[in-house]
Motif scaffolding. Sequence first.
Motif, mmCIF file in Angstrom:
data_model
loop_
_atom_site.group_PDB
_atom_site.id
_atom_site.type_symbol
_atom_site.label_atom_id
_atom_site.label_comp_id
_atom_site.label_asym_id
_atom_site.label_seq_id
_atom_site.Cartn_x
_atom_site.Cartn_y
_atom_site.Cartn_z
ATOM 1 N N MET A 180 -34.390 8.100 148.943
ATOM 2 C CA MET A 180 -34.189 6.874 147.982
ATOM 3 C C MET A 180 -35.275 6.663 147.006
ATOM 4 N N THR A 181 -36.859 6.979 147.512
ATOM 5 C CA THR A 181 -37.843 6.760 146.653
ATOM 6 C C THR A 181 -38.060 7.601 145.592
ATOM 7 N N GLU A 182 -37.660 8.854 145.984
ATOM 8 C CA GLU A 182 -37.759 10.106 144.985
ATOM 9 C C GLU A 182 -36.623 9.859 143.879
ATOM 10 N N PHE A 183 -35.643 9.312 144.376
ATOM 11 C CA PHE A 183 -34.382 9.177 143.336
ATOM 12 C C PHE A 183 -35.014 8.125 142.382
ATOM 13 N N VAL A 184 -35.177 7.061 142.792
ATOM 14 C CA VAL A 184 -35.733 5.993 141.858
ATOM 15 C C VAL A 184 -37.040 6.271 141.202
ATOM 16 N N GLU A 185 -37.944 7.160 141.686
ATOM 17 C CA GLU A 185 -38.978 7.831 140.692
ATOM 18 C C GLU A 185 -38.561 8.587 139.625
ATOM 19 N N ALA A 186 -37.632 9.563 139.911
ATOM 20 C CA ALA A 186 -37.132 10.503 138.933
ATOM 21 C C ALA A 186 -36.272 9.828 137.857
ATOM 22 N N LEU A 187 -35.499 8.498 138.436
ATOM 23 C CA LEU A 187 -34.695 7.832 137.385
ATOM 24 C C LEU A 187 -35.861 7.135 136.667
ATOM 25 N N LYS A 188 -36.818 6.569 137.050
ATOM 26 C CA LYS A 188 -37.885 5.921 136.314
ATOM 27 C C LYS A 188 -38.367 6.932 134.866
ATOM 28 N N GLN A 189 -38.735 8.021 135.659
ATOM 29 C CA GLN A 189 -39.336 9.004 134.854
ATOM 30 C C GLN A 189 -38.408 9.578 133.499
ATOM 31 N N SER A 190 -37.255 9.571 133.916
ATOM 32 C CA SER A 190 -36.186 10.012 133.012
ATOM 33 C C SER A 190 -36.033 8.879 132.079
ATOM 34 N N HIS A 191 -35.896 7.497 132.380
ATOM 35 C CA HIS A 191 -36.132 6.471 131.433
ATOM 36 C C HIS A 191 -37.180 6.452 130.244
ATOM 37 N N ILE A 192 -38.233 6.754 131.026
ATOM 38 C CA ILE A 192 -39.454 7.040 130.283
ATOM 39 C C ILE A 192 -39.533 7.968 129.305
ATOM 40 N N ALA A 193 -39.177 9.274 129.697
ATOM 41 C CA ALA A 193 -38.886 10.418 128.662
ATOM 42 C C ALA A 193 -37.892 9.877 127.540
ATOM 43 N N MET A 194 -36.778 9.537 127.914
ATOM 44 C CA MET A 194 -35.807 9.192 126.848
ATOM 45 C C MET A 194 -36.308 8.100 125.754
ATOM 46 N N TYR A 195 -36.989 7.040 126.291
ATOM 47 C CA TYR A 195 -37.315 6.011 125.563
ATOM 48 C C TYR A 195 -38.956 5.778 125.158
ATOM 49 N N GLY A 196 -39.725 6.050 126.165
ATOM 50 C CA GLY A 196 -41.179 5.881 125.862
ATOM 51 C C GLY A 196 -41.165 4.221 125.782
ATOM 52 N N ASP A 197 -41.851 3.998 124.721
ATOM 53 C CA ASP A 197 -42.183 2.412 124.558
ATOM 54 C C ASP A 197 -41.012 1.767 123.842
ATOM 55 N N ILE A 198 -40.153 0.585 124.506
ATOM 56 C CA ILE A 198 -39.038 0.327 123.746
ATOM 57 C C ILE A 198 -39.221 -0.905 122.703
ATOM 58 N N LYS A 199 -40.486 -1.155 122.677
ATOM 59 C CA LYS A 199 -40.956 -2.007 121.428
ATOM 60 C C LYS A 199 -40.807 -1.495 120.415
ATOM 61 N N GLY A 200 -40.025 -1.990 119.165
ATOM 62 C CA GLY A 200 -39.937 -1.359 118.035
ATOM 63 C C GLY A 200 -38.927 -0.159 118.142
ATOM 64 N N ASN A 201 -38.554 0.225 119.067
ATOM 65 C CA ASN A 201 -37.904 1.490 119.309
ATOM 66 C C ASN A 201 -36.327 1.193 118.687
ATOM 67 N N ALA A 202 -35.780 1.789 117.696
ATOM 68 C CA ALA A 202 -34.518 1.615 117.038
ATOM 69 C C ALA A 202 -33.563 2.148 117.769
ATOM 70 N N ASP A 203 -33.839 3.075 118.790
ATOM 71 C CA ASP A 203 -32.758 3.651 119.816
ATOM 72 C C ASP A 203 -32.422 2.927 120.810
ATOM 73 N N TYR A 204 -33.224 1.763 121.203
ATOM 74 C CA TYR A 204 -32.972 1.073 122.441
ATOM 75 C C TYR A 204 -32.496 -0.490 121.879
ATOM 76 N N THR A 205 -31.299 -0.688 122.365
ATOM 77 C CA THR A 205 -30.656 -1.910 121.946
ATOM 78 C C THR A 205 -30.993 -3.131 122.840
#
Length: 215
Positions: free
Chosen positions: A1-26
């Motif tokens: 479970m811990t590994e899955f959550v961490e992998a999901l978190k890193q994927s989210h970071i890789a996709m969006y980075g900082d969501i402030k001012g990010n036009a790709d993030y709604t």
Amino acid sequence: MTEFVEALKQSHIAMYGDIKGNADYTSLVDDVQHQRFNELLEDAKQKGATITQCLPDGEGRKTPLYVATNLNPNMRICQEEIFGPLLPVHGYRDIDDVIEYITERPRPLACYLFSHDKELREHVLEQTHSGGVTINDWGWHVLNHSVPFGGVGNSGIGNYHGEEGFRELSHARSVLQMRGWFPIQLFSPPYGTWVQKLVVRVFVGKPDLSLNKRS
């Protein structure tokens, strides 16, 4: 479970980075939904869920992905539609535990199954019901307008998209025009005329009364 959550978190970071001012993030659709989302999150925390925030908050209603683990059925996120970036994660040891969890609850709108095991995929598809299925991804059965989309049971009734949508969202009106030569009088009283008897004899045949005789 811990590994899955961490992998999901890193994927989210890789996709969006900082969501402030990010036009790709709604953002969440409005203030009412934003408040409801925060209430769902707080309810899960108060009832013992472990919440992992995957990125810092964005401006306004831009909300990063949250992952919730250590869940129990009393939490609102286990009972209600969320409509926001909050993913409840239930752990399991055997795929039949997953099937049991699904079948004990109202039928879902969609099933997203991630597996390259053909036998396992067939097993899940045979043992569960859902409005639609995407394997090894999510949502693509909805985006494909050449296949029907819709729910089943509590998740909805009927399908739309393509021909299915045309039939679902329209009404076929039956129009029967009787021809002047059609002998409609044969179906009207008084019954038992010689013409009616002849028609019955020709098209139905003489009844076999032998079946009613006692041996």
